[in-house]
Design an enzyme around this catalytic site. Structure first.
Site, mmCIF file in Angstrom:
data_model
loop_
_atom_site.group_PDB
_atom_site.id
_atom_site.type_symbol
_atom_site.label_atom_id
_atom_site.label_comp_id
_atom_site.label_asym_id
_atom_site.label_seq_id
_atom_site.Cartn_x
_atom_site.Cartn_y
_atom_site.Cartn_z
ATOM 1 N N SER A 1 -9.370 4.657 30.413
ATOM 2 C CA SER A 1 -8.287 3.706 30.624
ATOM 3 C C SER A 1 -7.433 3.699 29.663
ATOM 4 O O SER A 1 -7.604 4.316 28.656
ATOM 5 C CB SER A 1 -9.087 2.451 30.669
ATOM 6 O OG SER A 1 -9.453 1.781 29.468
ATOM 7 N N ASP A 2 -6.363 3.001 29.756
ATOM 8 C CA ASP A 2 -5.445 2.727 28.780
ATOM 9 C C ASP A 2 -5.915 1.284 27.810
ATOM 10 O O ASP A 2 -6.833 0.698 28.536
ATOM 11 C CB ASP A 2 -4.061 2.416 28.935
ATOM 12 C CG ASP A 2 -2.817 2.689 27.851
ATOM 13 O OD1 ASP A 2 -3.585 2.682 26.626
ATOM 14 O OD2 ASP A 2 -1.934 2.996 28.156
ATOM 15 N N TRP A 3 -5.395 1.075 26.675
ATOM 16 C CA TRP A 3 -5.884 -0.250 25.870
ATOM 17 C C TRP A 3 -6.107 -1.268 26.502
ATOM 18 O O TRP A 3 -5.165 -1.934 27.189
ATOM 19 C CB TRP A 3 -4.706 -0.209 25.051
ATOM 20 C CG TRP A 3 -5.068 -1.089 23.959
ATOM 21 C CD1 TRP A 3 -4.844 -2.515 24.051
ATOM 22 C CD2 TRP A 3 -5.470 -0.932 22.450
ATOM 23 N NE1 TRP A 3 -5.451 -3.099 22.621
ATOM 24 C CE2 TRP A 3 -5.632 -1.983 21.822
ATOM 25 C CE3 TRP A 3 -5.958 0.332 22.008
ATOM 26 C CZ2 TRP A 3 -6.075 -2.068 20.518
ATOM 27 C CZ3 TRP A 3 -6.413 0.385 20.616
ATOM 28 C CH2 TRP A 3 -6.329 -0.910 19.952
#
Ligand code: BGC
Length: 727
Positions: A292-294
């Site tokens: 996932s991203d942040w």
């Protein structure tokens, strides 16, 4: 197939099972598996000691790795750390993971080495990607990627969150500079080269890393221009323009993928099983794992509002195909996912699938055999040769946009005034992802690197250079003092552009460059002295009112640590410029028409995609096509003679454009389908050979699949045209 959420119909492509991974997986508890899927940030387990070192917190690290079985950690803890500090951090983490956990599974540490190993003090920092693609030289992308991988791994870090393969098709967007430009063919070529060079044939080698292509898919054209806001991209366009760079990365065997933080067509991509599974794994054949991203799983709840709770967000994302959560600040993902599996809401099969992918990449990286940083690797870090390569690369990116009456190159005996807000800062040359996320800690930049001013002083002697500091970007810039100094000079080098920024903090409401800067240049020009404009910026800010007032314009982009030297060498003719724009430079804020526009659209940019001047001239002749008529599947040979018709040696990017004259989905007026860069001495002629394949003639048809239609095509190389028919 319709581009709708949650309608997975294709079986997920499973990597061939690895006996070692299967055996390990068989021994793991649910908690150990979910721990592998959990990624936390370094800040959770450390505190900053000083600007260049973090101090691990032994108790917190133990809690993460031993209690929560965390399998991955990321980031730098606020700013770049020394090489030695990184080796120490990685050694301590791997000690704990491989000696004090039940199954001894090593940590996969991830970092953003975006334009070099920018979170390791003193690393070689290259031009940002939108400049790299302007070089038109795939070999340079390979070279920069090789060095980036080597320097990252030398410090003990095996995983790089790069390349960024979004498309620079909205000039307002603050991440414009992180990509390889607006064209899918150019981006795909660069993507393939970058990934291959990061990973090599053996990721376990001491100088290779696992690459992570991002941000899959459709991140880069938010309707508002603001980062992490909605994009609306019909499936045909998604496949035509936004998928090819990722397809190239997948073809190169990229080990990991990071997901678009935002949404397309109302669907947050972290919840988009059709994109993550059917397209990425099914169609593109991607076999690695998806991170996932942040904080973006949690964002499905807090920002995107498609989940009613954190727990539901975890369920949606994991079922959509996310294998690892960049949580990154706590253990909420871990707790929720363990509970979801225990209650039967997420099947164990999905967990196994995710963990299998993660373990496989750890094995490919050789981490099970040796997870530790190589104590002798410092010799591979920031070498003199790497610095030399970096300068050569920056020199090939910089692009000459205007040169009236041969103002450039400048004679070295002239009295020069250097001024403007980007003239004497290193931060502006590097941009975001440099030492810090925003790249704005000028005090942490290496003093031995040269700003544009310093490089000009070194090249022609301090006595010939006067300097008036550009004190601001958006208010009084010291204009009166600069104008006074201009009167005493033979020529003015005005360096304007943008402050450094990254992601959402770089959002703007107006693409036009600030009045204060336009005014500075207008007033300098009004003195009657020739003005050379140097643009240092991460996106094409509108400068129409001053273009006609100045003699020459040099696009410096964000050229990296050797950027000052590269620009000076071009200004004074030691190097002949050879970059060509990888994006359209707009003239008006209301006109974002791109180069591959349709027949009904008028293209009237300030400078077009593919434009860039040289100190010499090139002549094109004898465009030859291998056949007048070809059949589907044939490869068409194209050749052209290119001659250096001027007096200076120079490099030229030869670009081949194709136009499908008539087809069932309105054709673009031209599309790049081939390019190469050649080096010619004065008077020298080279026959350049390129090819067109069935893929090059194809497009996304009315049913959203890739097709080839018979008919007439036009080939364009510089001012030459040829045509052929596909039967
Ligand atoms: C960015 C990613 C980056 C991640 C980790 C996010 O904010 O969108 O590009 O890899 O942070 O630093």
């Amino acid at each position: 197939m319709a581009l709708t959420a949650g309608c997975s119909q294709t079986a997920r492509k499973q990597a061939a099972s690895d006996p070692f991974v299967e055996e390990l997986l068989g021994k793991m508890t649910l908690e150990e598996k979910v721990g592998q899927m959990t990624q936390i940030t370094l800040e959770v387990v450390s505190k900053r000691k000083d600007d260049r070192n973090v101090q691990l917190d032994a108790a917190k690290l133990r809690e993460a790795i031993v209690k929560y079985h965390v399998g991955s950690i990321l980031n730098c803890g606020g700013s770049a750390n020394t090489f030695e500090n990184w080796q120490e951090i990685l050694t301590t983490m791997q000690d704990l993971a491989t000696k004090e956990t039940r199954l001894k599974i090593p940590i996969i540490y991830g970092i953003d080495s975006i334009h070099g190993a920018n979170y390791i003090t003193g690393a070689t920092l290259f031009p940002q990607s939108f400049a790299m693609s302007a070089s038109g030289n795939v070999d340079l992308v390979t070279e920069a990627s090789v060095i980036t991988a080597r320097e990252t791994r030398a410090a003990g870090i095996p995983w790089n969150f790069n390349p960024v393969l979004d498309m620079s098709r909205n000039p307002l967007w603050s991440r414009f500079w992180e990509n390889y430009g607006e064209d899918p063919y150019l981006s795909a070529s660069m993507a393939y080269a970058y990934v291959r060079a990061q990973q090599g044939d053996n990721m376990a080698a001491g100088d290779k890393v696992a690459a992570c292509m991002k941000h899959y898919l459709g991140y880069s054209v938010p309707l508002t221009g603001k980062d992490r806001t909605p994009a609306w991209i019909p499936e045909r366009m998604l496949r035509e323009l936004f998928l090819p760079s990722f397809a190239a990365g997948a073809k190169a065997g990229v080990a990991t993928v990071m997901v678009n933080s935002s949404e397309i067509n109302g669907i947050p991509v972290h919840s988009y099983r059709y994109a993550l599974d059917d397209i990425l794994r099914g169609e593109l054949g991607f076999e690695g794992f998806i991170v996932s991203d942040w904080e973006d799983i949690n964002n499905l709840f807090t920002r995107e509002k498609i989940a009613a709770s954190q727990r539901e967000a975890v369920k949606i994302a994991v079922l959509a195909g996310i294998d690892m959560s960049m949580v990154p600040n706590d253990y909420s993902f871990y707790t929720h996912l363990v509970d979801l599996v225990q209650k039967g809401e997420v099947p164990m099969a999905r967990i196994n699938e995710a963990v299998r992918g993660i373990l496989k990449v750890k094995k490919q990286l050789g981490l099970f055999a040796n997870a530790y940083p190589d104590k002798n690797a410092k010799k591979n870090f920031a070498t003199a040769e790497a610095t030399k390569a970096n300068l050569r690369i920056a020199q090939e990116c910089v692009t000459l946009l205007k040169n009236a009456n041969g103002v450039l190159p400048l004679a070295k005996d002239k009295k020069v005034l250097v001024t403007g807000p980007t003239a004497n800062l290193l931060s502006v040359l590097n941009g975001g992802w440099t030492i810090t996320w925003q790249g704005d800690r000028e005090d942490l930049y290496p003093a031995e690197k040269d700003t544009v001013l310093e490089a000009v002083q070194k090249l022609i002697g301090k006595d010939k250079v006067s300097y008036v500091e550009g004190t601001a970007f958006d208010k009084d810039i010291n204009t009166a003092a600069a104008v006074e100094a201009a009167k005493q000079a033979d020529v003015v080098i005005a360096c304007i552009g943008e402050k450094t920024y990254c992601e959402t903090p770089g959002n703007i409401n107006d693409l036009t460059l600030e009045d204060a800067q336009l005014n500075l240049v207008a007033q300098l020009a009004a003195t009657g002295k020739p003005v050379v404009l140097v643009l240092i910026e991460g996106r094409p800010r509108i400068i129409r009112p001053i273009v006609d007032k100045v003699g020459a314009i040099l696009m410096g982009y964000l050229p990296g640590q050797e950027g000052g030297t590269a620009i000076a060498s071009i200004l004074f003719g030691d190097v002949n410029p050879s970059g060509k724009l990888s994006f359209t430079y707009p003239k008006y804020t209301g006109d974002f028409t791109l180069y591959d526009h349709k027949n009904s659209e008028k293209y009237d940019p300030q400078w077009s995609f593919g434009q860039g001047l040289s100190y010499t001239t090139f002549g094109y002749a004898n465009l030859k096509l291998g056949a007048k008529t070809i059949a589907k599947g044939d490869v068409l040979a194209v050749s052209v003679d290119v001659t250096n018709t001027g007096k200076t040696a120079g490099k030229e990017i030869v670009q081949l454009y194709l136009r499908d004259m008539v087809r069932s989905v309105t054709p673009p007026t031209r599309q790049l389908k081939g390019f190469t860069k050649i080096d010619l001495k004065p008077g020298e002629t080279r026959t350049v050979k390129l090819t067109l394949t069935a893929e090059d003639l194809s497009f996304i048809g009315r049913d959203n699949t890739r097709i080839v239609e018979p008919g007439d095509f036009e080939v364009m190389v510089a001012n030459l045209k040829g045509s052929f028919t596909l039967k």
